[in-house]
Design a protein around this motif. Sequence first.
Motif, PDB file in Angstrom:
ATOM      1  N   SER A  26      56.031  93.954 -10.037  1.00 40.61           N
ATOM      2  CA  SER A  26      56.021  92.907 -11.054  1.00 40.61           C
ATOM      3  C   SER A  26      56.896  91.742 -10.626  1.00 40.61           C
ATOM      4  O   SER A  26      56.587  90.573 -10.894  1.00 40.61           O
ATOM      5  CB  SER A  26      56.506  93.476 -12.398  1.00 40.61           C
ATOM      6  OG  SER A  26      56.384  92.527 -13.430  1.00 40.61           O
ATOM      7  N   THR A  33      60.364  90.879 -16.263  1.00 42.66           N
ATOM      8  CA  THR A  33      60.056  92.305 -16.330  1.00 42.66           C
ATOM      9  C   THR A  33      61.168  93.106 -17.000  1.00 42.66           C
ATOM     10  O   THR A  33      62.346  92.891 -16.734  1.00 42.66           O
ATOM     11  CB  THR A  33      59.827  92.859 -14.906  1.00 42.66           C
ATOM     12  OG1 THR A  33      58.833  92.068 -14.256  1.00 42.66           O
ATOM     13  CG2 THR A  33      59.388  94.305 -14.944  1.00 42.66           C
ATOM     14  N   PRO A  81      65.004  93.285 -12.531  1.00 44.86           N
ATOM     15  CA  PRO A  81      64.393  93.470 -13.856  1.00 44.86           C
ATOM     16  C   PRO A  81      65.449  93.935 -14.853  1.00 44.86           C
ATOM     17  O   PRO A  81      66.505  94.456 -14.465  1.00 44.86           O
ATOM     18  CB  PRO A  81      63.363  94.576 -13.606  1.00 44.86           C
ATOM     19  CG  PRO A  81      63.971  95.384 -12.501  1.00 44.86           C
ATOM     20  CD  PRO A  81      64.642  94.370 -11.603  1.00 44.86           C
ATOM     21  N   VAL A 309      49.965  96.103 -12.720  1.00 44.19           N
ATOM     22  CA  VAL A 309      50.692  94.829 -12.760  1.00 44.19           C
ATOM     23  C   VAL A 309      49.735  93.669 -12.496  1.00 44.19           C
ATOM     24  O   VAL A 309      49.781  92.635 -13.187  1.00 44.19           O
ATOM     25  CB  VAL A 309      51.846  94.825 -11.742  1.00 44.19           C
ATOM     26  CG1 VAL A 309      52.446  93.418 -11.611  1.00 44.19           C
ATOM     27  CG2 VAL A 309      52.932  95.810 -12.164  1.00 44.19           C
TER      28      VAL A 309
END
Length: 345
Positions: A26, A33, A81, A309
């Motif tokens: 991602s 994310t 993330p 994704v």
Amino acid sequence: MTEQLQLYDVTIIGGGPAGMYAAFYSGMRDLKTKLIDANEKLGGRMLIYPEKMIWDVGGVTPVLCEKLITQLEQQAQTFEPTIFLGQQIRDLEKQDDGTYLLETVTGEKHWTRTVILAIGRGILKMAKLELEGAERYEVSNLHYTVQELEPFRGKRVLISGGGNSAVDWANELEPIAEHVTVVHRRDQFGGHEKNIAKMNDSSVDVRTPYEVSQLYSSNGEMIDRVTLTHLETGVSEQLAVDAVIVNHGLKSDFSGIKDWGLSMDDWNVYVNAKLESNLPGVFAAGDFAYYDSKLNLIAGAFTDAALAVNSAKLYMDPEAPRMAYVSSHNERFKEKNKALGVVEE
């Protein structure tokens, strides 16, 4: 929507190999994310067998599961993330603008454009030994998983169970334990054929069809004897032990996810080739996802994660490239390559 609640592009539920790789990929897609896991550690089902060797990940030589978890976690954090641990998602509510509001069992809320379900078999709990008073020995020598082999060196070990883990533990402990006994309620074991053959050809004492019917302790703190009962004849015998390992399978808890309206059976959500579920903007990856050509390997979980994704990206932006550029040509890695001392032509 409250002002302090940030909107994420992708929220990944589950921190196993599929979830961690989805977090990494991602980042390659330049998406905001978040990853949420009910456990206090990342790793998912792999946390159950940290001492096992993993052989079937492409390009990775045989590696301890514990080390593979560490490497996956480091990779997952490449693009920083947001990660929340110890939060169990229960509710999903679609908003008027098409986004989703997720809520945990303890009331935390998460706002997202898309969701990737990488929850494996749900929140897994070991099936306990259903004998009166068994729980008192869980702090001493009654075990439901093997985190390290060394504490069993020179011990008389009894393993109750017939699945992959029971067979693997028997084979791993046989060279270092004084004696290993395996009892199983059925004559057939559920492990891999090669591993079962190895166990049967070793010094492991295999007893079928038997069950552990009683535990004894001379000091009230540790099990030192057990009663084994033959399930067909009813004949019982006692066995001296230093440690008891129970592998009676796993119980799964999907929290409220089964109430979201997903098309699923007891264990899996049905997805198409794009890893799309029947709910718009909700995708799945890893063991939880099912489609006709499903590959139930860690390597397959990585492919699922990338596909999910990519589908999430296209769901939000239909004009976006179908997939991320490979890492050797991906702009997101230029600065990171410099930090590694790599000079690109």
